[in-house]
Design an enzyme around this catalytic site. Sequence first.
Site, PDB file in Angstrom:
ATOM      1  N   GLU A   1      -1.255 -12.636 -13.934  1.00  0.00           N
ATOM      2  CA  GLU A   1      -0.366 -11.672 -14.962  1.00  0.00           C
ATOM      3  C   GLU A   1      -1.008 -11.070 -16.200  1.00  0.00           C
ATOM      4  O   GLU A   1      -1.610 -12.023 -16.903  1.00  0.00           O
ATOM      5  CB  GLU A   1       1.112 -12.533 -15.264  1.00  0.00           C
ATOM      6  CG  GLU A   1       2.013 -12.542 -13.950  1.00  0.00           C
ATOM      7  CD  GLU A   1       3.295 -12.824 -14.452  1.00  0.00           C
ATOM      8  OE1 GLU A   1       3.710 -12.860 -15.545  1.00  0.00           O
ATOM      9  OE2 GLU A   1       4.265 -13.256 -13.481  1.00  0.00           O
TER      10      GLU A   1
ATOM     11  N   LYS B   1      -4.489   4.782   3.714  1.00  0.00           N
ATOM     12  CA  LYS B   1      -4.426   5.818   4.329  1.00  0.00           C
ATOM     13  C   LYS B   1      -5.937   6.330   4.568  1.00  0.00           C
ATOM     14  O   LYS B   1      -6.663   5.710   5.188  1.00  0.00           O
ATOM     15  CB  LYS B   1      -3.428   6.896   3.696  1.00  0.00           C
ATOM     16  CG  LYS B   1      -2.059   6.116   3.698  1.00  0.00           C
ATOM     17  CD  LYS B   1      -1.076   7.355   3.359  1.00  0.00           C
ATOM     18  CE  LYS B   1       0.255   6.882   3.310  1.00  0.00           C
ATOM     19  NZ  LYS B   1       0.640   6.347   1.973  1.00  0.00           N
TER      20      LYS B   1
HETATM   21  N1  DSN Z   1       5.206   5.856   4.856  1.00  0.00           N
HETATM   22  C1  DSN Z   1       4.136   6.744   4.501  1.00  0.00           C
HETATM   23  C2  DSN Z   1       3.754   7.745   5.303  1.00  0.00           C
HETATM   24  O1  DSN Z   1       3.753   7.364   6.339  1.00  0.00           O
HETATM   25  O2  DSN Z   1       3.400   9.098   4.946  1.00  0.00           O
HETATM   26  C3  DSN Z   1       4.546   7.235   3.073  1.00  0.00           C
HETATM   27  O3  DSN Z   1       5.015   6.281   2.256  1.00  0.00           O
END
Ligand code: DSN
Length: 429
Positions: free
Chosen positions: A58, A238
Site C-alpha cells: 500500500e 485490450k
Molecule cells: N468491457 C469492455 C469492453 O468490452 O469494451 C469495456 O469495459
Amino acid sequence: MESSPFDAWITNDDELVSLLSQEWQRQTSTLQLIASENFASPAVMAATGSVLTNKYAEGYPGRRYYGGNQIVDEVEDLARRRLTALFGADHANVQPHSGANANVAVYQALLETGDTILAMRLDQGGHLTHGSPASMTSKAWHFVSYGVTPRNDDPEHPGEQIDFDNVRDLALTHRPKLIVAGATAYARRIDPSPFREIADEVGALLMFDSAHVAGLIAGGSHPNPVPYADVVTFTTHKTLRGPRGGAILARTELAKKIDSAVFPGQQGGPLENAIAAKAVAFREAALASFAVYTEQIVANAKAFATALAGHGFRLVSGGTENHMVLLDLRDFDGDLTGKEAQEVLDRAGITTNRNTIPDDPRSPFITSGLRVGTAAQTTAGMREGEFTQVADLMARALRGRAVDAEVQAVRADVAELCRSFNPYANFVK
Ligand code: DSN
C-alpha cells in the site's frame, strides 16, 4: 486433453486443472473476436503468476505503509518509467485494477461530487463509467451525454461519427468541469484536438479514455492524446496486449491528486504482480514489431469489414479505422438479434459480443448489433485473407442457424483454421 503450458505447476487440483485445460482448448480451437480481448505473451502471463503476488505494498514507491518493498518499489518504478516513455507523458499511475477504477479515480481526483461531466452515451458507443444510469458514476456526478451523427448510407459522407457540433453545443450550455473523450463501441479514429478546443472554450478539463485503442496509440496507428488531454486512462489488456488492469497518465500538476484518488481513495494494496506484467507489456509495446502488429490489426479490420459488408451486414459508421467492426444485423436479417447472433456464433466456435448500435430499437440485453475485433486473432498470426474467411464463416453460421448440422460444420472449419493459428504454438510441449 491437451493442456496449457502455463498449468504445469498447478498440481493436486484435478478440478481446476481440468477447467483450465478446457479454457485453453476453447481459446485455441475457436475464434476470439471480442474487440476488448487479446492473447497476452507468455512473459506477461509469467509475471502475473510471479512471486510478486505475495507482497503487500500500500502506498507508492518510496512511500509505502509496509516493509520489504525495496524491490517492489523498483518494479513499480520500472513500469511507470516504461509507460511515461511509451506515451511521452509526465506522470503515470499503474495501480488501477481496471479501466473502470481508473476512470472513477480521475473523477474523484478532479471533481467534487455533483459536478458536471460531458461524456459519450453508452448506447452511442460510450462506456458504463461515462455516466450510464446503471453505473454509480451517474449517481455521484451529473452527466450530460453527447452522441453520434445520424445514420447516413452515402459512403462519401458516412454518419454515426462523433457529433462535434453536439459536443460543443452541450459544452456551451452545461459548462462541464470535465469532458470525456473515448468509447468502447466506436469503429472510427478519435481525434483529440477538437475535444481540446471545446474544453478550452468552456474552461473544462479533458480526459481521454483510450481503453480500446491504447495499443494502437502505442504502435503509432492512432493519434496520441497525451499532448491534448489533461488525463489519459486506459486498460492494459485490450489492443495493448498486457495483463488485465488499468493505468492513468497525467500532467505533472495533477499527479498528486490522481495518485491520492487511486490510493487510498479507491483501492487498497496494489497488485504488484499485475504491475510487473504491465511493465513487460509496456516494453513489448515499445518494440518495432509492435508497430507492425498494430498496423496489421487495422488492415485486418478493414478487410474484415469489407468482407462482412459483402455478406449484407451494415457497417455502423460505414467502416472502420481501428481494431473494431460494429455491425447492424437488421439489413442481413431483420429477425436476427444481437443476442441470437452471439449465441449461434458461440455454437459455431466464433466468440463475439452483442452490442447496442446508435438508436437501437432493441434493449441492451437483446440489441440489433454485434461487435467484433481483430486484435486477438492478429496476435495469433491471421492476416487479411483469414479475416475474409472468418467473415464467410460468420455469414454461413448465421444464415444456416436453423440447421444444427450446418452450424457444426462451420465449427469444424473454424477449428481447422485455428489449428494453423495457435497464438502459443511455440510454447506447446
Ligand atoms: N468491457 C469492455 C469492453 O468490452 O469494451 C469495456 O469495459
